[in-house]
Scaffold this motif. Structure first.
Motif, PDB file in Angstrom:
ATOM      1  N   LYS A   1     -38.065   7.122  55.593  1.00  0.00           N
ATOM      2  CA  LYS A   1     -38.841   5.896  55.811  1.00  0.00           C
ATOM      3  C   LYS A   1     -38.633   5.434  57.247  1.00  0.00           C
TER       4      LYS A   1
ATOM      5  N   ARG B   1     -49.263   7.163  55.584  1.00  0.00           N
ATOM      6  CA  ARG B   1     -48.892   7.308  54.174  1.00  0.00           C
ATOM      7  C   ARG B   1     -49.081   8.755  53.743  1.00  0.00           C
TER       8      ARG B   1
ATOM      9  N   TYR C   1     -46.252  11.146  48.842  1.00  0.00           N
ATOM     10  CA  TYR C   1     -44.953  10.732  48.316  1.00  0.00           C
ATOM     11  C   TYR C   1     -44.725   9.252  48.637  1.00  0.00           C
ATOM     12  N   GLU C   2     -44.431   8.455  47.654  1.00  0.00           N
ATOM     13  CA  GLU C   2     -44.202   7.033  47.860  1.00  0.00           C
ATOM     14  C   GLU C   2     -42.975   6.775  48.732  1.00  0.00           C
ATOM     15  N   GLU C   3     -42.041   7.704  48.730  1.00  0.00           N
ATOM     16  CA  GLU C   3     -40.787   7.526  49.451  1.00  0.00           C
ATOM     17  C   GLU C   3     -40.766   8.221  50.809  1.00  0.00           C
TER      18      GLU C   3
END
Length: 505
Positions: A87, A126, A129-131
């Protein structure tokens, strides 16, 4: 599942080892040598600070570093599952700075690559993968919850215009610096106070300063790197914001510089906008940051040349006691300090070991040692005397400074502490042409630039109370004290009860 361009498979390992290679081959980034040094530092160091002149490429290299971290740190298992997430947060004091400065640089790099995973969505990159993502948003004290989601295996925080961010926000950011994490702050040094200014003196940060005088476009007088500061702009600012001076007045420690055969003194606007330097420090600061920068740089140059000295040693010793981390020994040979010795005592007095360290220098011909004997130093001093080292001297800041003056012969001093501190100032002052060389030492930098002085009502110079310095530093200025001890005028202090008593009168 993560899909990687087949042609990149073999090169991915090389890119992870060399971010500059990834920046060149994938992001198509054109970096100068100073920007490459910053990127290499971000690759390996947890915290990096960059003070910069105008249009010197600080936001560009920040974006490059963010993209390298974004794409080179996540890891997948053999099935393509994300097992080490990444992130990246890019922030600035205002929405405009995020949307108009930071995000456009990221978008250009993303588009230059042409085939990086993910998609641009507003201020973000983005992925499926959300992470795994990069996001940009305004930093604000009313937006602390924005930092709560940044727990990942790999986390990076990029702060532009960092001098405009509050301590509260930095506290929130630092709370997330766990695991494989990075903090990169870039800024124009508009103010000598605050988190960003402290970072440039702190041993926690790898530090860089980008001067517009060193920009390729300026040096080569043509556009080599589009968008970077150009020669015409710098030339105009030299003429508008600087004063021509003579060689006799030249003082590099005050920011004076050479330009096309002439010597110039900058005003504060030029220091900030062109040199990437802080405005001149308040008059009550004992040692300006730039003076130590010069001494550190000179040491690195001489050390690389294998410099040797024939001068005798003046050894300053500050002995740690209970509750203090380290004893400090500073051997000074004229204007050359080969090393600064820090002995971790484990929170206990270690008189014998410190005495042993001092002996390594005191046994040399012509050497003298000056030990702070207020407190634990008395034990080390006594041991040295027992060993027969009559060239070891008791040094107490509480002595008077009768008949002692500064290098100009004009100033007098409230006590020995003030005299010794000022002696360090005179020694470091580039205008005195002593050419001091000190091994880079972050604790010394922090301490020296934090100490303040003032005139007493009788005109003598005094130094602020040590307790006030401790409150700001969160520790005692032991390294600076040890250096100051090397200037102790032992030939002036006769070690008799009568003379010692007289020093307090």
């Amino acid at each position: 599942m993560m899909k990687i361009n087949p042609s990149w498979q073999k090169k991915l390992k090389l890119w992870r080892e060399d971010w500059c290679l990834f920046a060149k081959e994938v992001l198509k980034a054109r970096l100068d040598e100073e920007q490459k040094a910053i990127l290499r530092a971000v690759q390996t160091e947890k915290m990096v600070a960059v003070a910069s002149g105008t249009a010197r490429g600080k936001d560009y290299i920040a974006a490059v570093a963010a993209m390298c971290f974004m794409y080179l740190t996540p890891r997948w298992d053999k099935h393509g599952n994300l097992v080490k997430n990444t992130k990246v947060a890019m922030t600035a004091p205002t929405d405009r700075q995020v949307g108009n400065i930071m995000v456009p640089e990221v978008r250009r790099l993303y588009r230059n690559a042409g085939c990086l995973p993910g998609r641009i969505v507003g201020h973000d990159i983005r992925t499926r993968y959300e992470e795994w993502f990069l996001t940009g948003f305004k930093a604000g004290d009313d937006n602390q919850e924005a930092w709560s989601g940044f727990h990942a295996v790999n986390t990076m925080f990029v702060v532009t215009e960092a001098s405009g961010i509050s301590q509260t926000t930095y506290n929130a950011i630092e709370g997330n610096l766990q695991g494989n994490s990075r903090l990169l702050i870039v800024f124009n040094p508009n103010t000598p106070v605050g988190y960003a200014a402290k970072a440039m003196k702190s041993g926690r940060f790898k530090k860089f300063r980008l001067s517009s005088l060193n920009a390729e476009n300026v040096i080569k007088k043509q556009e080599i790197i589009p968008g970077q500061v150009n020669y015409e702009w710098v030339k105009d600012k030299v003429e508008a914001w600087c004063m021509p001076i003579q060689q006799a007045d030249f003082n590099e420690g005050d920011g004076d510089f050479k330009w096309e055969g002439g010597l110039y003194r900058p005003n504060d606007l030029f220091r900030i906008k062109v040199l990437g330097m802080f405005p001149k420090v308040a008059e009550d600061v004992l040692i300006p940051y730039e003076w130590l920068e010069l001494a550190f740089k000179r040491w690195e140059e001489l050390n690389a040349e294998g410099f040797k000295t024939s001068r005798s040693c003046k050894l300053g010793v500050d002995v740690a006691g209970m509750g203090r981390d380290s004893s400090i020994l500073v051997p000074r040979f004229g204007n050359w300090i080969p090393e600064i010795i820090s002995h971790h005592s484990g929170g206990r007095a270690d008189h014998m070991h410190v005495a042993g360290l001092a002996v390594q220098y005191l046994r040399r011909k012509g050497a003298s040692g000056f030990i702070d004997t207020i407190g634990e130093g008395a034990g080390t001093y006594s041991r040295l005397i027992e060993l027969g080292y009559d060239n070891a001297f008791s040094c107490k800041f509480s002595y008077g400074a009768k008949n002692l003056n500064d290098v100009t012969g004009q100033y007098t001093f409230a006590n020995m502490r003030a005299y010794l501190y000022w002696a360090v100032r005179d020694w470091l002052n580039p205008k005195n042409n002593n050419l001091p060389a000190i091994p880079p030492n972050e604790k010394l930098m922090e301490e020296a630039t934090e100490i303040k002085w003032f005139f007493q009502s009788n005109g003598s110079i005094a130094i602020e109370k040590k307790d006030d310095i401790k409150k700001r530093l969160k520790r005692s200025p032991d390294t600076f004290d040890a250096l100051a001890n090397t200037f102790f005028p032992y030939d002036y202090i006769e070690l008799t009860e009568k003379d010692v008593f007289n020093q307090f009168l």
